[in-house]
Design a protein around this motif. Structure first.
Motif, short mmCIF file in Angstrom:
data_model
loop_
_atom_site.label_atom_id
_atom_site.label_comp_id
_atom_site.label_asym_id
_atom_site.label_seq_id
_atom_site.Cartn_x
_atom_site.Cartn_y
_atom_site.Cartn_z
N LEU A 112 0.82 -1.22 0.00
CA LEU A 112 0.00 0.00 0.00
C LEU A 112 0.85 1.27 0.00
CD1 LEU A 112 -2.79 -1.14 2.47
CD2 LEU A 112 -2.95 -0.95 -0.02
N ALA A 113 2.05 1.20 0.56
CA ALA A 113 2.92 2.37 0.61
C ALA A 113 3.32 2.83 -0.80
CB ALA A 113 4.16 2.08 1.44
N ASP A 114 3.34 1.90 -1.76
CA ASP A 114 3.65 2.26 -3.14
C ASP A 114 2.45 2.84 -3.89
OD1 ASP A 114 6.32 1.64 -3.08
OD2 ASP A 114 6.10 -0.30 -4.10
N ILE A 115 1.25 2.60 -3.35
CA ILE A 115 0.02 3.00 -4.04
C ILE A 115 -0.51 4.34 -3.54
CG2 ILE A 115 -2.40 2.33 -4.42
CD1 ILE A 115 -1.39 -0.62 -4.16
N PHE A 116 -0.34 4.59 -2.25
CA PHE A 116 -0.95 5.77 -1.63
C PHE A 116 0.08 6.82 -1.27
CE2 PHE A 116 -3.96 2.38 -0.83
CZ PHE A 116 -5.15 2.97 -1.19
N GLU A 117 -0.25 8.06 -1.56
CA GLU A 117 0.52 9.22 -1.13
C GLU A 117 -0.46 10.33 -0.85
OE1 GLU A 117 3.33 11.59 0.17
OE2 GLU A 117 3.79 9.55 -0.39
N PRO A 118 -0.62 10.76 0.34
CA PRO A 118 0.08 10.35 1.54
C PRO A 118 -0.41 8.99 2.05
CG PRO A 118 -1.60 11.93 2.11
CD PRO A 118 -1.60 11.81 0.60
N TYR A 119 0.38 8.38 2.90
CA TYR A 119 0.08 7.08 3.48
C TYR A 119 0.60 7.06 4.92
CZ TYR A 119 0.51 2.00 4.21
OH TYR A 119 0.44 0.73 4.70
N PHE A 120 -0.28 6.78 5.85
CA PHE A 120 0.08 6.66 7.25
C PHE A 120 -0.38 5.29 7.74
CE2 PHE A 120 -0.55 11.09 6.27
CZ PHE A 120 0.56 11.70 6.84
N ARG A 121 0.42 4.65 8.55
CA ARG A 121 0.09 3.32 9.05
C ARG A 121 0.36 3.28 10.55
NH1 ARG A 121 -1.03 -1.25 5.90
NH2 ARG A 121 -2.04 -2.67 7.34
N PRO A 122 -0.56 3.83 11.35
CA PRO A 122 -0.34 3.89 12.79
C PRO A 122 -0.36 2.52 13.48
CG PRO A 122 -2.49 4.78 12.22
CD PRO A 122 -1.78 4.50 10.94
N ASP A 123 -1.05 1.53 12.90
CA ASP A 123 -1.04 0.17 13.41
C ASP A 123 -1.45 -0.77 12.28
OD1 ASP A 123 -4.01 -0.40 13.55
OD2 ASP A 123 -3.96 1.27 14.98
N ALA A 124 -1.38 -2.07 12.55
CA ALA A 124 -1.60 -3.07 11.51
C ALA A 124 -3.01 -3.03 10.92
CB ALA A 124 -1.32 -4.46 12.05
N ASN A 125 -4.00 -2.59 11.68
CA ASN A 125 -5.39 -2.59 11.20
C ASN A 125 -5.88 -1.22 10.77
OD1 ASN A 125 -5.98 -5.30 11.34
ND2 ASN A 125 -6.70 -5.20 13.45
N THR A 126 -5.00 -0.23 10.72
CA THR A 126 -5.43 1.13 10.37
C THR A 126 -4.57 1.69 9.25
OG1 THR A 126 -6.08 1.48 12.67
CG2 THR A 126 -5.92 3.43 11.27
N ILE A 127 -5.25 2.15 8.21
CA ILE A 127 -4.60 2.79 7.08
C ILE A 127 -5.22 4.18 6.97
CG2 ILE A 127 -4.37 2.75 4.55
CD1 ILE A 127 -4.94 -0.43 5.07
N VAL A 128 -4.39 5.19 6.85
CA VAL A 128 -4.86 6.56 6.64
C VAL A 128 -4.22 7.05 5.35
CG1 VAL A 128 -4.99 8.91 7.55
CG2 VAL A 128 -5.04 6.95 9.12
N CYS A 129 -5.06 7.61 4.48
CA CYS A 129 -4.55 8.06 3.19
C CYS A 129 -5.34 9.27 2.71
CB CYS A 129 -4.63 6.93 2.17
SG CYS A 129 -6.29 6.25 1.92
#
Length: 190
Positions: free
Chosen positions: A46-63
């Protein structure tokens, strides 16, 4: 992806998260040494797909804002719920239909800006998160800033976290430009 988008080892696990699966998540290191959760995402980087991309924990994606391709990537990564904080006038496609067709649940809680960071909105946000506790969630707005603001206010107002903790939670979820506004709102007792 910048190193500020990844949590430090100390902050990697959400203190409000009680799902024990986080502790067993396999974390790989990329060339820059930043931790990424590829195995937890069914092999989707997902880090290659999303900008911005935040991953505060394994079950949470913020974009930031989604499109059809990003919705498909989230579904492939095992996301169960998409929470959209953008109002309709910021959307460029029928996001609700795309998310639901991809097999995920969709919630829209529009926050246009600082003026809408009110306790009732944060209570509604908290309610959605509680209803889907333990699920893999992607939260987004245009940049992650409003998501971070909502998370910080939730931590301070509803979880009773100290100012520093609430602000750090917000920053780990994308809080940037609204930082001073959130800080000022957290100073007012609720």
């Amino acid at each position: 992806m910048t190193s500020q988008n990844m949590p430090s080892e100390e902050n990697a696990i959400d203190v409000d998260q009680t799902d024990s699966s986080i502790a067993t998540d396999t974390v790989a290191a990329n060339d820059s040494g930043a931790n990424i959760h590829i195995s937890a995402d069914n092999g989707v980087d997902l880090a290659d797909i999303f900008e911005p991309y935040f991953r505060p924990d394994a079950n949470t994606i913020v974009c930031g804002a989604l499109d059809d391709e990003k919705v498909v990537a989230l579904a492939k990564a095992g996301v169960e719920l998409v929470i959209n904080l953008q109002p309709d006038d910021e959307l460029s496609f029928d996001e609700a239909s795309a998310v639901e067709q991809a097999g995920m649940h969709y919630e829209q809680l529009p926050i246009s800006g600082a003026k809408e960071l009110k306790q009732l909105k944060i209570l509604a946000f908290d309610n959605v998160l509680r209803q889907h506790h333990g699920k893999k969630v992607a939260m987004h707005c245009g940049s992650g800033n409003r998501v971070g603001a909502a998370i910080a206010l939730r931590a301070g107002w509803l979880r009773g976290r100290k100012m520093d903790t609430a602000m750090e939670r917000g920053r780990s979820h994308g809080l940037t430009k609204l930082e001073q506004e959130v800080h000022n709102r957290l100073l007012v007792p609720r």
